[in-house]
Every structure is written in C-alpha cells, then in structure tokens.
Design an enzyme around this catalytic site. Structure first.
Site, PDB file in Angstrom:
ATOM      1  N   CYS A 126       0.854  -1.188   0.000  1.00 51.68           N
ATOM      2  CA  CYS A 126       0.000   0.000   0.000  1.00 51.68           C
ATOM      3  C   CYS A 126       0.887   1.234   0.000  1.00 51.68           C
ATOM      4  O   CYS A 126       2.096   1.136   0.153  1.00 51.68           O
ATOM      5  CB  CYS A 126      -0.867   0.020   1.247  1.00 51.68           C
ATOM      6  N   ARG A 142       1.239   1.910  -6.106  1.00 55.76           N
ATOM      7  CA  ARG A 142       1.523   0.866  -5.106  1.00 55.76           C
ATOM      8  C   ARG A 142       0.287   0.052  -4.747  1.00 55.76           C
ATOM      9  O   ARG A 142       0.378  -1.008  -4.117  1.00 55.76           O
ATOM     10  CB  ARG A 142       2.077   1.518  -3.832  1.00 55.76           C
ATOM     11  N   TRP A 189      -3.825  -1.828  -1.596  1.00 51.72           N
ATOM     12  CA  TRP A 189      -3.902  -3.040  -2.416  1.00 51.72           C
ATOM     13  C   TRP A 189      -4.313  -4.131  -1.449  1.00 51.72           C
ATOM     14  O   TRP A 189      -3.553  -4.507  -0.557  1.00 51.72           O
ATOM     15  CB  TRP A 189      -2.549  -3.330  -3.055  1.00 51.72           C
ATOM     16  N   ASN A 230       1.201   0.152   5.834  1.00 51.64           N
ATOM     17  CA  ASN A 230       1.677  -0.615   4.690  1.00 51.64           C
ATOM     18  C   ASN A 230       2.417  -1.823   5.245  1.00 51.64           C
ATOM     19  O   ASN A 230       3.383  -1.666   5.987  1.00 51.64           O
ATOM     20  CB  ASN A 230       2.627   0.235   3.837  1.00 51.64           C
ATOM     21  N   GLY A 231       1.941  -3.015   4.895  1.00 55.54           N
ATOM     22  CA  GLY A 231       2.602  -4.224   5.393  1.00 55.54           C
ATOM     23  C   GLY A 231       1.578  -5.224   5.895  1.00 55.54           C
ATOM     24  O   GLY A 231       0.413  -5.172   5.530  1.00 55.54           O
ATOM     25  N   GLU A 254      10.096 -12.483 -20.698  1.00 49.93           N
ATOM     26  CA  GLU A 254       9.782 -11.112 -20.296  1.00 49.93           C
ATOM     27  C   GLU A 254       8.785 -10.468 -21.262  1.00 49.93           C
ATOM     28  O   GLU A 254       7.872  -9.749 -20.840  1.00 49.93           O
ATOM     29  CB  GLU A 254      11.083 -10.299 -20.190  1.00 49.93           C
ATOM     30  N   LYS A 286       5.111  -9.072 -20.190  1.00 50.27           N
ATOM     31  CA  LYS A 286       4.632  -7.712 -20.432  1.00 50.27           C
ATOM     32  C   LYS A 286       3.234  -7.752 -21.062  1.00 50.27           C
ATOM     33  O   LYS A 286       2.339  -7.031 -20.651  1.00 50.27           O
ATOM     34  CB  LYS A 286       5.567  -6.923 -21.370  1.00 50.27           C
ATOM     35  N   GLU A 342       0.564  -8.989 -18.474  1.00 55.24           N
ATOM     36  CA  GLU A 342       0.251  -8.166 -17.307  1.00 55.24           C
ATOM     37  C   GLU A 342      -0.441  -6.849 -17.647  1.00 55.24           C
ATOM     38  O   GLU A 342      -1.238  -6.371 -16.851  1.00 55.24           O
ATOM     39  CB  GLU A 342       1.480  -7.928 -16.417  1.00 55.24           C
ATOM     40  N   HIS A 383       8.789 -30.626 -27.751  1.00 57.22           N
ATOM     41  CA  HIS A 383       8.423 -31.487 -26.623  1.00 57.22           C
ATOM     42  C   HIS A 383       7.054 -31.141 -26.059  1.00 57.22           C
ATOM     43  O   HIS A 383       6.780 -31.364 -24.882  1.00 57.22           O
ATOM     44  CB  HIS A 383       9.506 -31.403 -25.541  1.00 57.22           C
ATOM     45  N   LYS A 403       2.742  -2.351  -7.803  1.00 57.87           N
ATOM     46  CA  LYS A 403       4.149  -2.250  -8.186  1.00 57.87           C
ATOM     47  C   LYS A 403       5.070  -3.117  -7.333  1.00 57.87           C
ATOM     48  O   LYS A 403       5.901  -3.836  -7.850  1.00 57.87           O
ATOM     49  CB  LYS A 403       4.572  -0.781  -8.100  1.00 57.87           C
TER      50      LYS A 403
HETATM   51  C1  AGP Z   1       6.997  -6.647 -13.807  1.00 56.36           C
HETATM   52  O1  AGP Z   1       6.441  -5.907 -14.812  1.00 56.36           O
HETATM   53  C2  AGP Z   1       6.175  -6.868 -12.648  1.00 56.36           C
HETATM   54  N1  AGP Z   1       5.682  -5.664 -12.136  1.00 56.36           N
HETATM   55  C3  AGP Z   1       6.716  -7.868 -11.632  1.00 56.36           C
HETATM   56  O2  AGP Z   1       6.977  -9.065 -12.280  1.00 56.36           O
HETATM   57  C4  AGP Z   1       7.941  -7.446 -10.796  1.00 56.36           C
HETATM   58  O3  AGP Z   1       9.084  -7.451 -11.573  1.00 56.36           O
HETATM   59  C5  AGP Z   1       8.072  -8.425  -9.609  1.00 56.36           C
HETATM   60  O4  AGP Z   1       6.955  -8.291  -8.807  1.00 56.36           O
HETATM   61  C6  AGP Z   1       9.324  -8.196  -8.807  1.00 56.36           C
HETATM   62  O5  AGP Z   1       9.394  -6.890  -8.335  1.00 56.36           O
HETATM   63  P1  AGP Z   1      10.762  -6.291  -7.837  1.00 56.36           P
HETATM   64  O6  AGP Z   1      11.662  -6.197  -9.001  1.00 56.36           O
HETATM   65  O7  AGP Z   1      10.403  -4.949  -7.282  1.00 56.36           O
HETATM   66  O8  AGP Z   1      11.281  -7.226  -6.786  1.00 56.36           O
END
Ligand code: AGP
Length: 689
Positions: free
Chosen positions: A2, A33, A116, A143-144, A560, A564, A567, A583, A684
């Site tokens: 959060c 966040r 969140w 937050n936590g 990756e 992208k 997500e 396979h 994030k």
């Molecule tokens: C990537 O686009 C994502 N937001 C996610 O996979 C992210 O890289 C992952 O949660 C790890 O986050 P960090 O690099 O802050 O540890």
C-alpha cells in the site's frame, strides 16, 4: 503493498482545501503501489457536533467528552476504487456537511492511504485510515502485514472492543486506545505521551509494517514508525517572509525550532520530491514523532524497557520532479520505455573506465565472489527474467556455475544454500516480500548476499552485504520496463568485474565494454519501431493468445516479452524456450495462433532458423524478430512478418530485443482499452508472500 502519506504544516497557515489537495496529490503519486481503495483523515472544526455523532451510533458523545478541550474527533473519509473516486466523494461529503474548505490552520496533521487489498475485499470499511472506534481517538494508515493480528484481535474483543473491518490493521489503532486508556486510568490525565503509546503498540506487533498514527488525544502531532516496509520523512523549511524552500541538514536542527515548515511522511520518495529534497529514510524500529514543529526519533529495542533517543542527518534527494511526471507522454509505461537511452546512460555513468568496469559497491567483495562454488540469482517476475538474461555471460566470464531461483520456489523447497555460495538478489523495488524472505534465508545459511536494486535505502539495499544500484530513476508504471534493461546492464557489468582477472577473456570483455558505451544509441534506434509495433498490435488486437519463442540469451526475452503482454494487455501469452518446442508446444501451432520467434544473430541463430522452418511447415502464424539485414534469411519468401532490430554484442542483445516487445504490450493495452499504468489486480511492489 500500500501507499501511506502524511502532511503536517507547522506555523504556516494552510487552508483546508490546500491540505486536502496535498494529501490527494501524495496519494496520486503513490497510487501505483495499490489502487483498489483509499482514504484520508483530517481535522474537524473544534467539537463539531456533526463529527461527534458521525456514523458511530453508540458512545460517540461520551468518548468525545474524554478528548482534550482543544481537540475534536478527526474526520475520516474512505472510498473504494481509484484515488479520483475518493477525491469526488470527499468533496461531495464536505459539501453535504457544510465544512468550510477555506478555513485556515496554522498547524494541521493529515494522513492518507492507498490500498492493495490483502485482508478483506476493497471497500470503504476495509480502507484506511483504520480507527480505534468512536470519535477516531487513534487513526492509523499501514503498509505491510501484521502477522499476529488474530491473537491481538481476540484479546481486544475480550476487553470490549468491537471490530468493523476484516483488516489486520484495525488491531493497531484499537491497541493504541487500549494502551492509552489503561495508562490514563492507572496514572491520570496527561501521563502518557504519544510516543509511549506507539512504542507500547510496537512491542505487541509482529510482522512487517510502516505505520503513521494520528490521534485526537495528541492534536497536531504525528508519529511514524516502521519495521520492514520503507518509510520516508520529508522536511521543507519555509522562510518567514516568502515561504520559499531552505535547506535543513540535520534532524537535530529540528528539535528546537519554531520556524514555519511542512513535514511529510511517505512510503516512497516519489510523493516527497515535489515538496522538498531533504529527506530521511526512517530505519527499522525507529519511532519518529512530530510535535510543536520538532522531530524527535526514538530507537525501539525489544530488549530494553525504554527506547533510546537517536539523532539522524537528513539526506538530499537526487531526483528531479520531472521523473514523477508524465511530461508529454500519455502513460508512465510509455514514458519509461522511451527514456531507456537515458536510464541506461545513468546506469553506466562513472562505471566504465579505461576498458574496465568499476562497481564501487562490489569491489571489496570481488575476491570472495570469484572463490564462490556457485552464484545463485534470486528474484521474482521481471527481475528474475533480467537475471536469466545475464546468466550466460556471467557463466562465460566467471567460469562459476550460475543457478537461477524464483524466490518463492526457493522458499517453498527450502533449497540448499551454503557458505561457499554467492547469492545475488535482484529487485527493482528492493521490497518484494518473497525476495526479502529468500534473502533472510540465504543470510541465515551464511552465503555472501549481493543486492541489485533500483531503490536506495530499500530493505534489500540495507540487508545485503554489498551490491549495485541500477540507477534507472523512478519507475512508476506497474509494468517494469526501464528497470529491466538497467538490471541486465548492471549484471553484465558485474560479470565483467568478476571476470576481470582472466587474461583469456580480455578481448571479449573489451568488446562488450565498447558495446555497452554504444548501447544507448542502439536503444534510441530500436525505439523507432514504435509505429511498426503499433501496427502489429492492431493486427493482434482480437487474438486470444500469443506465444514467444527464444533461446540462449533471448530465452529471457521470450519470458519477459510474454510477461509484459499478459500483465498489461490482459492477453494470454507465454514465453517458451525454443529448444522445448518439439516437446509439447508444437501441438498448439495452427494458422491462427500468433507466434513471435526471437532469431537475432548469435550462436543460436541456425537453431532458430530451423525452428522457424518447422513452424512454417505447420502453417504457423509467424512474426520473426531478427537482426537488421537478416529478413530474407529468416523468412525466405516474405512468408511471415519480420521485426528487424539493430545488432549488438550477443550478451547485450536482450536489452535491444525486449524493446519492441515492450512497445507491443503497450500498444496492445491502449488499443484493447485497458489501464496501462495500473493493470488489473496488480501493484508495483509485492510486499506480501
Ligand atoms: C513486472 O512488470 C512486474 N511488475 C513484476 O513481475 C515485478 O518485476 C516483480 O513483482 C518483482 O518486483 P521487484 O523487481 O520490485 O522485486
């Protein structure tokens, strides 16, 4: 997961409307966040009957009479949805209650939260600030995670508290009220200070948290404390005449000071930078108390009865306001993709010297790393993928076996880690719970722990033995883009530094160092594919699924690129190792399923040519990414769509190749009408397991 924020103005008149806007703006900066609900608390007018009765229906009046004469129950506003829905609801509520927005406060403490959800669905009831009950005697934004909240809740219920939310947070303000009432009943009025209440609350809490407290019993004061989650104090001194910024350099200077000032607490620097560059990264177990314009810091110690007072120096933030603004771009993700030539330059600045690499944070540990039996890369999501991209080069230059671990899987298996291992933790935020837990695990097993992070002062940066900051600048879009390319470059530089003692690879190293210097220019070139990737996105807009095949250095690009697309564009996509195609995945191939094959020029090129032929033979709908000039060799009779990218050194090619994939994901998202910067269900930094 959060965002928490607070604003306290001292000896400077600020209208209620201004205070609200500062709080809302703080939340807007932290919205990435978490964005399923939010809330704020501000002061009411003194003893306003509206606020005393507000929503309590029980002993609100009686409780209010227990508040100090100069206090009134604070107003709390909470709303489900994004920040703008909170803003709308606050203005309509204050209108309905006829609250004067032009009323001026020479001192005022406001707190704010964007959520969140972890405990309880997104709803006003579960949003923060969470309250001690009637009259909001104690309010908390958090937050936590509080891991022992169930035990605390049961105890508080036995003492007559009733709970309204499903959150773990609600135990905190209720515990504060319990501690306060007990002290007052035993010792009378004015005997317990705000920081005594908070340290006693901290003593009871288990888990990871950053908290900000506001209390009707301690008007115009704020307390922030933390254990685990990041928390920043921002200080802006205002000169008496013009209210212009002036620098503080020491928190000591704030301990006897009546000068007008504005103080901020925030989950990260993004929400502070537009107000001030003077900040303090609050450390674990510190309790920061703002009262009468003074900042005092106590260090909480479980072993000791009384926390000790500590003095800390303020740091000066090296971040420009532009970093947290979209500028001429429509979205942060778009801005962050396009600023990669710049972010990569910053990542390498001062680190490439005379055909060698200088990494200040690593140099004293290079010998130990070179003697490791194994190097283990540990991360999650994009950070894991970046490490995967760097792995072949590190193996090549160091000659040390390099293994890969997804942090959650390592923890699930309690995989073996030894004293002779070097564990490299990769995390943009430096706050990802799984990565941090894996770090504690590796520390416990005696491994040398190295951090690669974008966030100065993060838990990862503080808990590792050594490390390298990627210096990519603030990344706000939830989809990581520029941090990914900077992470690869940092890990390539690490490989160069670790392998620097080997004569046999000197020529190779020099070629890569030259390649690194040239990389930002090549990235600018590949960004010119923007329009082409938009056209490709148009052709894929209605497809259900996308496969991406890569191998060698570009296995990571496949993973990756697919991450992208899934997500942000909310389209099923999978990155696969091309060597695994026969396979299983080959069964999926038909004329409709789009498949991107990464076939840029490197040692795996001929193998990728054969993959393309096999996919052709099954009438696959192919899109091939190849090096400039290779179109005819990868796609003989113009039978498939080709994306031509600039050729760079093999180990740096993933930096180039991911950019068309980032652009594709971005355009697909816009065309499909989804939220680019705040994709559904994500946030994030993932600070829960
Ligand atoms: C990537 O686009 C994502 N937001 C996610 O996979 C992210 O890289 C992952 O949660 C790890 O986050 P960090 O690099 O802050 O540890």
């Amino acid at each position: 997961m959060c965002g928490i924020f607070a604003f306290l103005n001292y000896n400077v008149a600020r209208e209620r409307r201004y205070i609200l806007e500062v709080l809302f703006n703080g939340l807007r900066r932290l919205e990435y966040r978490g964005y399923d609900s939010s809330g704020i608390a501000i002061d009411a007018d003194l003893r306003s009957p509206v606020t005393i009765d507000k929503g309590e229906g029980n002993d609100g009046g009686e409780e209010a009479s227990r508040l100090p004469y100069n206090s009134a129950p604070p107003l709390v506003f909470r709303q489900e949805g994004k920040i703008e829905s909170l803003v709308r609801s606050v203005y309509s509520e204050v209108d309905a209650m006829d609250l004067n927005l032009e009323k001026s406060f020479s001192v005022h403490a406001g707190i704010a939260h964007t959520r969140w959800a972890t405990h309880g669905v997104p709803s006003p009831r579960n949003s923060h600030p969470q309250s001690s009950g009637a009259c909001n005697e104690f309010l908390v934004v958090h937050n936590g995670i509080i891991t022992n909240y169930e035990v605390l809740k049961e105890t508080l219920i036995r003492h007559g508290f009733t709970f309204e939310s499903e959150t773990d947070t609600e135990v905190i303000p209720k515990l504060a009220k319990f501690v306060f009432d007990k002290a007052r009943d035993e010792e009378g009025e004015q005997t317990v200070t705000f920081s005594q209440v908070v340290t006693e609350v901290m003593r009871q809490l288990e888990g990871a948290y950053a908290l900000i407290f506001k209390s009707a019993h301690y008007p115009n004061e704020l307390i922030a404390c933390k254990r685990g989650s990041t928390l920043i104090l921002g200080v802006k001194e205002l000169s008496d005449d013009k209210n212009s910024g002036k620098l503080f350099h020491d928190v000591k200077a704030l301990t006897k000071d009546e000068k007008p000032k504005e103080l901020f607490f925030s989950s990260d620097l993004c929400a502070i930078v537009e107000h001030t560059k003077n900040y303090l990264a609050i450390e674990d177990n510190e309790v920061v108390h703002i009262k009468d314009g003074c900042v005092s810091i106590l260090k909480f110690d479980y072993g000791r009865e009384k926390p000790a007072s500590v003095q800390r120096a303020l740091s000066v933030l090296e971040m420009e306001v532009e970093q947290i603004k979209k500028g001429n771009y429509d979205h942060f993700m778009q801005k962050e993709i396009h600023e990669q030539p710049h972010s990569l330059t910053t990542t390498m600045r001062g680190r490439l010297k005379d055909n060698s690499v200088v990494l200040g944070g690593l140099k004293d540990h290079l010998k130990t790393i070179r003697h490791s039996r194994r190097i283990i890369f540990i991360g999650c999501g994009t950070s894991y993928n970046a490490a995967l991209a760097a792995r072949p080069f590190l193996e090549e230059l160091s000659g040390i076996p390099v293994t890969m671990e997804l942090a959650s899987d390592l923890l699930d298996r309690q995989g073996p880690i030894y004293r002779e291992d070097t564990a490299v933790f990769v995390s943009q935020s430096g706050e990802t719970a799984d990565t941090l837990l894996a770090l504690e695990y590796a520390l416990g097993n005696g491994a040398l722990c190295v951090g690669v992070t974008n966030t100065v002062g993060s838990t990862l940066a503080r808990r590792t033995h050594c490390g390298v900051h990627i210096n990519a600048g603030c990344e706000i879009g939830v989809a990581s883009t520029k941090a990914y390319t900077s992470q690869i470059v940092v890990m390539a530089m690490m490989a160069l530094a670790i392998g620097a003692d080997k004569i046999s690879t000197q020529a190779r190293r020099e070629a890569i160092i030259n390649g690194l210097s040239d990389l930002p220019k090549k990235v600018s070139e590949v960004l010119k594919l923007d329009g082409e990737m938009r056209d490709l996105a148009k052709s894929l807009i209605d497809t259900q699924s996308l496969l991406v095949f890569g191998r060698g250095y570009n296995y990571a690009t496949a993973l990756e690129g697919a991450l992208k697309v899934k997500e942000v564009a909310l389209m099923h996509s999978e990155g696969m190792l091309a060597g695994e195609m026969k396979h299983g995945p080959l069964a999926l191939v038909d004329e409709t399923l789009p498949i991107i094959v990464i076939a840029t020029h490197d040692a795996c090129f001929s193998k990728q040519q054969s993959v393309i032929q096999q996919l052709h033979a099954r009438k696959g709908r192919l899109i091939v990414m190849c090096s400039e000039g290779d179109a005819t060799s990868v796609c003989p009779m113009g039978s498939c769509r080709v994306i031509e990218v600039p050729q760079v050194a093999d180990c740096l090619q993933p930096v180039i190749n991911i950019i068309p994939m980032q652009l594709l994901a971005y355009h697909l998202t816009v065309l499909r009408g989804y939220d680019v910067d705040q994709p559904r269900n994500l946030a994030k930094s993932v600070t829960t397991e």
